[in-house]
Design a protein around this motif. Sequence first.
Motif, short mmCIF file in Angstrom:
data_model
loop_
_atom_site.label_atom_id
_atom_site.label_comp_id
_atom_site.label_asym_id
_atom_site.label_seq_id
_atom_site.Cartn_x
_atom_site.Cartn_y
_atom_site.Cartn_z
N LYS A 100 35.33 55.41 83.51
CA LYS A 100 35.56 56.80 83.79
C LYS A 100 36.53 57.59 82.97
O LYS A 100 36.61 58.83 82.55
CB LYS A 100 36.18 56.65 85.07
N ASP B 103 24.40 55.69 91.07
CA ASP B 103 24.49 56.92 90.35
C ASP B 103 25.55 56.96 89.23
O ASP B 103 25.50 57.60 88.20
CB ASP B 103 24.57 58.14 91.08
N LYS C 57 24.49 54.82 86.33
CA LYS C 57 23.67 55.56 85.73
C LYS C 57 24.50 56.91 84.53
O LYS C 57 24.16 56.91 83.61
CB LYS C 57 22.48 56.39 86.20
N ASN C 58 25.33 57.40 85.20
CA ASN C 58 26.09 58.68 84.71
C ASN C 58 26.93 57.94 83.44
O ASN C 58 27.05 58.68 82.45
CB ASN C 58 27.00 59.24 85.55
N TYR D 8 24.63 56.86 80.63
CA TYR D 8 23.95 58.20 80.10
C TYR D 8 25.28 58.77 79.13
O TYR D 8 24.76 59.29 78.01
CB TYR D 8 23.57 59.13 81.00
N SER D 9 26.63 58.84 79.62
CA SER D 9 27.24 59.53 79.06
C SER D 9 28.02 58.87 77.62
O SER D 9 28.57 59.41 76.62
CB SER D 9 28.74 59.79 79.79
#
Length: 185
Positions: free
Chosen positions: A27, A57, A60-61, A64-65
């Motif tokens: 993060k 989710d 996935k984020n 993807y990032s």
Amino acid sequence: MIRKSNIKIAVIGLGYVGFPLACLFAKKFKVIGYDVDAYKVKNLNNAKIGDIDVNIDVVKNLLYSGNLSLTSSQSDVADCNVYIVAVPTPADKKLKADPTLLYQSSVDLGSVLSPGNIVIYESTVWPGMTEEECVPRLEKSSGLKYNEDFLWDIHLNVLIQAIRSILWQIQRKSLLVQLLKLQLS
């Protein structure tokens, strides 16, 4: 010196401890999750997380990032500068912990360790085990010296709690303290 802008974390072992930890750090930082089990890595890369306690989710984020990447190739973690070892220490029939995976991870990690790196053991171990067993394996396979070329510590979650309660007392600026301050902010 490791700065916030160049922190790249490798989490070694993507089980129920390592994978959520990789997601947490991803993060804020670039993270590479590494596991020797290519099938597990393939599933995690496809957001098939099974019973691991992480929001799908979020996974996935993060994937993807690009902040989180997952691999079963050890060479992919060679350019990291912080290594968190979270491999299992299963118990045998007599409930004695089997450190085989931890020992092998230490040897393998030593082959990619560079001067200035930080190694944190998050695996469950008995007192003195990392200093007496794991650090010598890191030193032998890396050719580096603990506290001269690299730093290590044990149990990140315990350290974070301790740092939260005594951070105001700490006056020296070690690499590990700087990393934990960044993680806590």
